[in-house]
Motif scaffolding. Structure first.
Motif, PDB file in Angstrom:
ATOM      1  N   VAL A  16       1.151  -1.343   0.172  1.00  0.00           N
ATOM      2  CA  VAL A  16       0.061  -0.132  -0.265  1.00  0.00           C
ATOM      3  C   VAL A  16       0.843   1.202   0.391  1.00  0.00           C
ATOM      4  CG1 VAL A  16      -1.635  -0.541   0.873  1.00  0.00           C
ATOM      5  CG2 VAL A  16       0.024   0.263   2.519  1.00  0.00           C
ATOM      6  N   THR A  17       0.520   2.537  -0.354  1.00  0.00           N
ATOM      7  CA  THR A  17       1.038   3.678  -0.169  1.00  0.00           C
ATOM      8  C   THR A  17       0.840   4.634   0.622  1.00  0.00           C
ATOM      9  OG1 THR A  17       2.021   3.506  -2.932  1.00  0.00           O
ATOM     10  CG2 THR A  17       2.269   5.944  -2.076  1.00  0.00           C
ATOM     11  N   ILE A  18       1.403   5.275   2.075  1.00  0.00           N
ATOM     12  CA  ILE A  18       0.742   5.946   2.426  1.00  0.00           C
ATOM     13  C   ILE A  18       1.301   7.387   2.077  1.00  0.00           C
ATOM     14  CG2 ILE A  18       0.517   4.015   4.317  1.00  0.00           C
ATOM     15  CD1 ILE A  18       3.521   5.606   5.713  1.00  0.00           C
ATOM     16  N   ASN A  19       0.847   8.519   2.852  1.00  0.00           N
ATOM     17  CA  ASN A  19       1.205  10.114   2.741  1.00  0.00           C
ATOM     18  C   ASN A  19       0.896  10.700   3.600  1.00  0.00           C
ATOM     19  OD1 ASN A  19       1.170  10.556  -0.481  1.00  0.00           O
ATOM     20  ND2 ASN A  19      -0.688   9.517  -0.552  1.00  0.00           N
ATOM     21  N   PRO A  20       1.651  10.168   4.352  1.00  0.00           N
ATOM     22  CA  PRO A  20       1.692  10.835   6.464  1.00  0.00           C
ATOM     23  C   PRO A  20       1.582  12.373   6.462  1.00  0.00           C
ATOM     24  CG  PRO A  20       4.242  10.053   5.581  1.00  0.00           C
ATOM     25  CD  PRO A  20       3.191  10.047   4.290  1.00  0.00           C
ATOM     26  N   LEU A  21       0.588  12.464   7.233  1.00  0.00           N
ATOM     27  CA  LEU A  21       1.312  14.339   7.179  1.00  0.00           C
ATOM     28  C   LEU A  21       1.726  14.032   7.980  1.00  0.00           C
ATOM     29  CD1 LEU A  21      -2.819  14.095   8.723  1.00  0.00           C
ATOM     30  CD2 LEU A  21      -1.947  14.223   6.447  1.00  0.00           C
ATOM     31  N   ALA A  22       2.498  15.774   8.483  1.00  0.00           N
ATOM     32  CA  ALA A  22       3.822  16.317   8.948  1.00  0.00           C
ATOM     33  C   ALA A  22       3.495  15.942  10.625  1.00  0.00           C
ATOM     34  CB  ALA A  22       3.791  18.113   9.183  1.00  0.00           C
ATOM     35  N   PRO A  23       5.170  15.617  10.616  1.00  0.00           N
ATOM     36  CA  PRO A  23       5.016  15.533  12.046  1.00  0.00           C
ATOM     37  C   PRO A  23       4.974  16.163  13.264  1.00  0.00           C
ATOM     38  CG  PRO A  23       7.016  15.415  10.688  1.00  0.00           C
ATOM     39  CD  PRO A  23       6.651  15.601   9.633  1.00  0.00           C
ATOM     40  N   PRO A  24       3.990  15.542  14.266  1.00  0.00           N
ATOM     41  CA  PRO A  24       4.168  16.507  15.097  1.00  0.00           C
ATOM     42  C   PRO A  24       4.610  17.543  15.752  1.00  0.00           C
ATOM     43  CG  PRO A  24       2.916  14.378  15.247  1.00  0.00           C
ATOM     44  CD  PRO A  24       4.484  14.358  14.807  1.00  0.00           C
ATOM     45  N   ILE A  25       5.956  17.308  15.491  1.00  0.00           N
ATOM     46  CA  ILE A  25       7.505  18.399  16.282  1.00  0.00           C
ATOM     47  C   ILE A  25       6.794  19.534  14.838  1.00  0.00           C
ATOM     48  CG2 ILE A  25       9.291  16.410  16.577  1.00  0.00           C
ATOM     49  CD1 ILE A  25      10.484  16.710  14.067  1.00  0.00           C
ATOM     50  N   TYR A  26       5.978  19.600  14.623  1.00  0.00           N
ATOM     51  CA  TYR A  26       6.126  20.960  13.641  1.00  0.00           C
ATOM     52  C   TYR A  26       4.973  21.714  14.875  1.00  0.00           C
ATOM     53  CZ  TYR A  26       9.998  19.781  10.100  1.00  0.00           C
ATOM     54  OH  TYR A  26      10.597  18.930  10.333  1.00  0.00           O
ATOM     55  N   ASP A  27       4.168  21.122  14.797  1.00  0.00           N
ATOM     56  CA  ASP A  27       3.075  21.583  15.458  1.00  0.00           C
ATOM     57  C   ASP A  27       3.160  21.818  16.851  1.00  0.00           C
ATOM     58  OD1 ASP A  27       0.954  21.303  13.455  1.00  0.00           O
ATOM     59  OD2 ASP A  27       0.444  19.430  14.168  1.00  0.00           O
ATOM     60  N   VAL A  28       4.379  21.337  17.064  1.00  0.00           N
ATOM     61  CA  VAL A  28       4.634  21.737  18.685  1.00  0.00           C
ATOM     62  C   VAL A  28       5.695  22.750  18.899  1.00  0.00           C
ATOM     63  CG1 VAL A  28       5.804  21.262  20.930  1.00  0.00           C
ATOM     64  CG2 VAL A  28       4.797  19.481  19.253  1.00  0.00           C
ATOM     65  N   MET A  29       6.479  22.841  17.574  1.00  0.00           N
ATOM     66  CA  MET A  29       7.674  24.339  17.092  1.00  0.00           C
ATOM     67  C   MET A  29       6.424  25.150  16.539  1.00  0.00           C
ATOM     68  SD  MET A  29      10.544  25.901  17.368  1.00  0.00           S
ATOM     69  CE  MET A  29      11.357  24.931  15.991  1.00  0.00           C
ATOM     70  N   ASN A  30       5.645  25.233  16.142  1.00  0.00           N
ATOM     71  CA  ASN A  30       4.644  26.437  16.026  1.00  0.00           C
ATOM     72  C   ASN A  30       3.801  26.359  17.173  1.00  0.00           C
ATOM     73  OD1 ASN A  30       5.205  26.099  13.288  1.00  0.00           O
ATOM     74  ND2 ASN A  30       3.920  24.916  13.132  1.00  0.00           N
ATOM     75  N   SER A  31       3.331  25.427  18.111  1.00  0.00           N
ATOM     76  CA  SER A  31       3.323  26.500  19.473  1.00  0.00           C
ATOM     77  C   SER A  31       3.939  27.149  20.422  1.00  0.00           C
ATOM     78  CB  SER A  31       2.654  25.795  20.327  1.00  0.00           C
ATOM     79  OG  SER A  31       3.517  24.627  20.795  1.00  0.00           O
ATOM     80  N   LEU A  32       5.505  27.231  20.479  1.00  0.00           N
ATOM     81  CA  LEU A  32       6.211  27.440  21.401  1.00  0.00           C
ATOM     82  C   LEU A  32       6.328  29.440  21.918  1.00  0.00           C
ATOM     83  CD1 LEU A  32       9.436  26.121  20.327  1.00  0.00           C
ATOM     84  CD2 LEU A  32       8.190  25.469  22.053  1.00  0.00           C
ATOM     85  N   GLY A  33       5.969  29.465  23.619  1.00  0.00           N
ATOM     86  CA  GLY A  33       6.113  30.282  23.312  1.00  0.00           C
ATOM     87  C   GLY A  33       7.170  31.392  24.507  1.00  0.00           C
ATOM     88  N   ILE A  34       7.895  32.116  23.924  1.00  0.00           N
ATOM     89  CA  ILE A  34       9.115  32.263  24.381  1.00  0.00           C
ATOM     90  C   ILE A  34       9.024  33.480  24.721  1.00  0.00           C
ATOM     91  CG2 ILE A  34      11.798  32.218  24.197  1.00  0.00           C
ATOM     92  CD1 ILE A  34      11.113  30.246  21.426  1.00  0.00           C
TER      93      ILE A  34
END
Length: 413
Positions: free
Chosen positions: A118-136
């Motif tokens: 079968v062929t899969i098309n994974p979505l972006a890994p969760p690390i990018y959502d975590v990165m976008n959430s960072l409040g510094i």
């Protein structure tokens, strides 16, 4: 006769030694029964960093499990799922590129069926959502970082590392500052001990499979602070204004009585563990524990360590504080001069009931619970801890407090 016995003994030992040198050939536990029939009707649900592949299992008594083979970071890896389930998880992928996955039914003799693909098309890994959430944000002695890790759940934790680096102009490279490990769905952490000067910092997120985001760069200037030091004789008698009036808010005013071996000053001796300050028990609550900082200070933050022992006992339990307030003044004889500086309720990271501890619960307690004072808090010399309740008696059935250690930081005026 004696020589014959010795000969027999030597012959026996030699035979055992030779037999032990024979190569052991590992065989399937159940013997070969041939490969099972292949699975069928595979369907794909693409998810962040992977896919869930559902299928129909073959009607084959020889079936033991299903395995999926796929490429991850240039290597072929395998996921497995027992014959009790009708789906398999493909995970840990670091990009959204399509991938071919081969699915095998595997029998009791570890023999695999012909694969289906079968062929899969994974979505972006969760690390990018975590990165976008960072409040510094800049903070006293360093910075504070907030994050959201929504893919992480109690049933399926998504463990990450949030890395912090600083640019070294002299070497022309990034240097490590801190690495925060967590599987929590949300939270925050602080980095302290940095110089109060403008510097370029970098932030990245990495997961269990070593997938890593790009580095987010920010120029920050930590706010100056210093740790307040208790007097050298703090363990014997920490100077506290015991006879001074405290705020009038309808609660009783108590002396900070303590068990003789758990003196008030032991909370400032730098030793963390099953030791520190322990008040007398069964006091009415709230109870007050005042202290003299000796110098007028703009308070920045404080850190407390729960009483704990090697097996984790007492953590988020017993007399460790659950809810409290900190008040301050420069004129302790005037009841009306006291102002509320901070109000806190200690949060248990896992949210589990008392007596159940997760790794995050233990690690946060080991590192110490840190709290910042409001930036507009007035400079004060005298403070008072108002104990509202503890973990073992939320709402104040038993009136006592114990803490292993406390540290306070600020800007001395």
């Amino acid at each position: 006769m004696k020589q014959f016995k010795i000969f027999v003994l030597l012959f026996t030992m030699l035979s055992v030694a030779l037999s032990s040198c024979k190569e052991e050939i590992l065989k399937p536990l159940y013997g070969s029964k041939g490969a099972p029939k292949p699975i069928s009707n595979a369907s794909v649900q693409n998810i962040a960093g992977g896919a869930i592949i559902s299928y129909t299992l073959p009607d084959d008594a020889n079936l033991l499990y299903v395995k999926a083979e796929y490429e991850r970071q240039g290597k072929i890896v395998v996921s497995k799922s027992s014959f009790y389930k009708k789906s398999i998880l493909v995970e840990g992928l670091g990009d959204t590129n399509p991938r071919e996955v081969k699915l095998y039914a595997v029998g009791n003799g570890e023999e695999a069926s012909t694969p289906i693909q079968v062929t899969i098309n994974p979505l972006a890994p969760p690390i990018y959502d975590v990165m976008n959430s960072l409040g510094i944000r800049e903070s006293f002695g360093g910075m504070n970082v907030k994050f959201n890790n929504h893919e992480s759940t109690g049933e399926r934790p998504y463990n990450i590392v949030i890395g912090v680096v600083v640019w070294d102009d002299r070497l022309g490279e990034w240097k490590d500052v801190d690495a925060y490990y967590t599987g929590l769905a949300e939270g925050s952490f602080s980095i302290r001990g940095l110089q109060a000067k403008e510097q370029k910092f970098g932030f990245f997120v990495k997961d269990t499979w070593n997938n890593k985001t790009d580095t987010l760069q920010k120029t920050l200037t930590p706010i100056y602070e210093e740790e307040l030091k208790a007097p050298d004789d703090a363990r014997k008698k920490f100077p506290i204004p015991q006879n001074k009036p405290l705020p009038i808010d309808g609660s009783p005013i108590l002396e900070p009585g303590n068990l003789s071996s758990w003196a008030f000053g032991a909370m400032f001796d730098g030793v963390i563990g099953n030791n520190g300050f322990h008040s007398n028990e069964r006091n009415p609550l709230p109870a007050w524990f005042p202290m003299d900082l000796k110098k007028v200070t703009r308070l920045s933050r404080y850190k407390i360590w729960q009483r704990q022992n090697p097996d984790g006992g007492y953590l988020y339990s017993h007399g460790n504080p659950h809810e409290w307030e900190i008040w301050g003044t420069n004129t302790p004889n005037d009841r009306e001069s006291w102002v509320l500086l901070d109000h806190r309720i200690m949060v248990k990271p896992s949210g589990q009931p008392i007596g159940i501890l997760s790794n995050d619960d233990v690690e946060v307690a080991r590192q110490g619970h840190e709290y910042e004072f409001p930036l507009d808090a007035p400079p004060v010399r005298y403070i008072a801890w108002k104990q509202i309740d503890n973990w073992a008696s939320i709402q104040g059935a038993l009136g006592f407090l114990h803490l292993s250690e406390m540290k306070i930081w600020g800007q001395i005026q």
